[in-house]
Design a protein around this motif. Structure first.
Motif, PDB file in Angstrom:
ATOM      1  N   GLU A 110      -4.227   1.363  -1.896  1.00 16.79           N
ATOM      2  CA  GLU A 110      -4.141   1.997  -0.576  1.00 16.79           C
ATOM      3  C   GLU A 110      -5.305   1.539   0.299  1.00 16.79           C
ATOM      4  O   GLU A 110      -6.374   1.207  -0.199  1.00 16.79           O
ATOM      5  N   ASP A 111      -5.060   1.502   1.582  1.00 18.11           N
ATOM      6  CA  ASP A 111      -6.094   1.179   2.563  1.00 18.11           C
ATOM      7  C   ASP A 111      -7.304   2.092   2.364  1.00 18.11           C
ATOM      8  O   ASP A 111      -7.154   3.304   2.135  1.00 18.11           O
TER       9      ASP A 111
ATOM     10  N   TRP B 282      -8.227  -2.782   0.535  1.00 16.50           N
ATOM     11  CA  TRP B 282      -7.494  -1.746  -0.183  1.00 16.50           C
ATOM     12  C   TRP B 282      -8.272  -1.388  -1.447  1.00 16.50           C
ATOM     13  O   TRP B 282      -9.013  -2.209  -1.993  1.00 16.50           O
TER      14      TRP B 282
ATOM     15  N   LEU C  15       0.839  -1.191   0.000  1.00 19.57           N
ATOM     16  CA  LEU C  15       0.000   0.000   0.000  1.00 19.57           C
ATOM     17  C   LEU C  15       0.880   1.250   0.000  1.00 19.57           C
ATOM     18  O   LEU C  15       1.837   1.346   0.772  1.00 19.57           O
TER      19      LEU C  15
ATOM     20  N   ARG D  45      -0.550  -6.132   2.070  1.00 21.52           N
ATOM     21  CA  ARG D  45      -1.909  -6.632   2.295  1.00 21.52           C
ATOM     22  C   ARG D  45      -2.298  -7.611   1.187  1.00 21.52           C
ATOM     23  O   ARG D  45      -1.886  -7.466   0.031  1.00 21.52           O
TER      24      ARG D  45
ATOM     25  N   ASN E 107      -2.892   3.594  10.624  1.00 24.54           N
ATOM     26  CA  ASN E 107      -2.298   2.975   9.431  1.00 24.54           C
ATOM     27  C   ASN E 107      -1.583   3.989   8.542  1.00 24.54           C
ATOM     28  O   ASN E 107      -1.470   3.793   7.334  1.00 24.54           O
TER      29      ASN E 107
ATOM     30  N   SER F 168       0.687   3.799   3.341  1.00 22.16           N
ATOM     31  CA  SER F 168       0.819   3.058   4.589  1.00 22.16           C
ATOM     32  C   SER F 168       2.080   2.213   4.636  1.00 22.16           C
ATOM     33  O   SER F 168       2.619   1.961   5.710  1.00 22.16           O
TER      34      SER F 168
END
Length: 280
Positions: free
Chosen positions: A155-156, A126, A107, A114, A177, A110
């Motif tokens: 990205e989260d 994400w 990510l 993941r 995060n 962050s």
């Protein structure tokens, strides 16, 4: 919050080697994680390796500077294969694959690794982050700037929402995060390891989309209040980040994957970091 300067030998090394043509070995997906420290030696290798594109892909940019260079690069990188927004999901699973775990993606803000399968819109998932905020020029997710892999990153979901459409600048507070990224009321500062990546993505978009193909003319400026205007800031800070965080092996590998497997165009500022100063 000021960032810690890194060694800047890459600028002179890139200039010294930009005319040298050598064989290129496309980096495999065993590259170091995004944001791994870049030494003067690895920067020299990067400058030498990428120069293999000079006599072919970048031939039209040879010897140019300033506006002439920007125009030439626009012509070169506008020749691309476009993909749909739904196809971006699977593409990001390849372009941003964790080199230490092929089941995961890294990510952007962050730095978290993941599972590729956790793509979606729920907490813990994400999703697809537009580094050049899609509201800056109001291009949305339509095929074109809204689906250009050179500025789309995993990205989260919650971090993506926190970044929202803010311009980039130094300063702010941490958040869940964050990975070291910071935010305040009108700007976002990515973690140190990807500051240069963010800068080069923004500047790629400014060269690729010049208002000549039905999309807005995207340009960087020194503001953090751009709203829906087709501008993104803050240019002076982005240039600092570009200098302090040279292209990493992860970033160069990503550029190669997009070029070879998806869009067949390149981010020139990864291949030739010195061109940023030449244009801006």
């Amino acid at each position: 919050m000021p960032v810690t300067p890194m060694r800047r030998h890459w600028k002179s090394l890139a200039l010294a080697t930009s005319a040298v043509l050598v064989g290129l070995s496309v980096p495999a997906l065993t590259a170091p994680p995004a944001g791994a420290a870049t030494t003067a030696t690895s920067a020299a290798t990067a400058a030498t390796a990428t120069s293999a594109y000079d006599a072919s892909y970048y031939d039209g940019a040879t010897g140019k500077t300033g506006t002439a260079l920007k125009d030439a690069l626009n012509t070169i990188i506008s020749d691309q294969t476009k993909i749909s927004y739904s196809a971006v999901w699977n593409a990001l699973k390849v372009t941003d694959q964790d080199p230490n775990n092929s089941n995961n993606v890294i990510l952007l803000y962050s730095g978290i690794s993941r599972s590729k399968s956790l793509n979606g819109g729920d907490v813990g998932d994400w999703n697809r982050e537009h580094v050049w905020a899609k509201s800056h020029g109001d291009f949305g997710t339509a095929t074109g700037p809204g689906t250009d892999l050179h500025h789309l990153r995993p990205e989260d979901v919650q971090v993506n929402s926190i970044r929202s459409n803010k311009d980039f600048d130094n300063g702010g507070s941490s958040f869940t995060n964050s990975g070291g990224s910071l935010t305040d009321s009108n700007s976002f500062e990515p973690r140190d390891a990807v500051k240069g990546d963010v800068a080069r993505m923004i500047l790629y978009m400014a060269v690729r989309y010049e208002g000549t193909d039905g999309w807005p003319d995207l340009e960087p400026n020194d503001s953090v209040t751009n709203g829906s205007n087709p501008y993104h800031g803050r240019l002076s800070v982005l240039k600092q980040w570009h200098e302090q965080d040279p292209p990493s092996a992860f970033e160069k590998n990503r550029n190669d994957v997009i070029y070879n497997s998806y869009q067949h165009n390149r981010n020139p500022f990864i291949d030739h970091p010195e061109w940023v100063e030449s244009i801006w």
